[in-house]
Design a protein around this motif. Sequence first.
Motif: not given
Length: 311
Positions: A232-234, A239-242, A226-230, A253-261
């Motif tokens: 849980s996640f801000v 995001y930097a922690k992840l 979530p973009s902002f969930q008090k 060679g692995g991939h990461a899919l990073l999403c932000l709404n």
Amino acid sequence: MQALLHAIATMELPTDARRIFHGRGGLYPGCEHWALDAYAPVLLLTSFKPVADEELATIGAALQARWQQIGAGAPLSWVFQCRHEGRSETRLMAGSVPEPHVVSENGTRYRVHVLKGQNHGLFLDMAEGRRWVREHVAAHPELERPGLKVLNLFAYTCAFSVVARQAGARQVLNLDMSQGALAIGQQNHQLNEISDGASFLAHDIFKTWGKITRGGPYHLVVVDPPSFQKGSFVATKDYAKLMRRLPDLLRPGGHALLCLNAPELGQDFLQGQMQEFAPELAFVARVANPAVFADVSPERSLKVLVYRAPD
């Protein structure tokens, strides 16, 4: 309201779950507060500000007129939700909602719930992200060998997991703080006759790194918070922690899919943070959103970025 009425007058009979009208993108002046979605066989109309009953009556008449043309004799079922100042009110305006309510997208089935809450079980703007995961896993050369692993963080109802398993991933680890969302995720796997290969952990991700790390390394990590969930996640601070963890979680060679709404945070936020906290991962591409979600400013819309670990 004319743009919304035109979209209704020209819509085809929806079979898959999809957005029909996206006023939130700002391309239709005066309609910025309207969205119309199909969770077949139910239509969901959402307003992001209070509206007069007369407006609803006009829209309802337009829906009924078009449904008589395309509905093949089935009754019209539609729901209205008004979201304002952090609260929502939901009303069944006509017809009925199936229970359980199961929709499809590209041949995959999902449980949804349009009469409660603001998140209905399937985020329609993420359709191309799910398509990317399906195609990426299906094309992966390691599918010829056992062991392709996917980590699905902030899994919600586990749609990414379902498509990854359908495409051939052997193992998917789904993490989310909500046991209720994960329970629906388990139902989504059962709906699609996926009986094994997926695990579900209702944990705070930031307190579960031991289990997450032991399950890796992963060929693909999906991060869709979530973009902002008090509590849980801000995004601006969490995001930097992840990102710091990604190099150790990914196989070579692995991939990461990073999403932000988050409309207030553009693509440069994610890219700048990645450059600072995981510089060894290379930016590959931004996954395009479904065309119906076009926005006057792409930076306001959903951001889905692909990164790759070095070989």
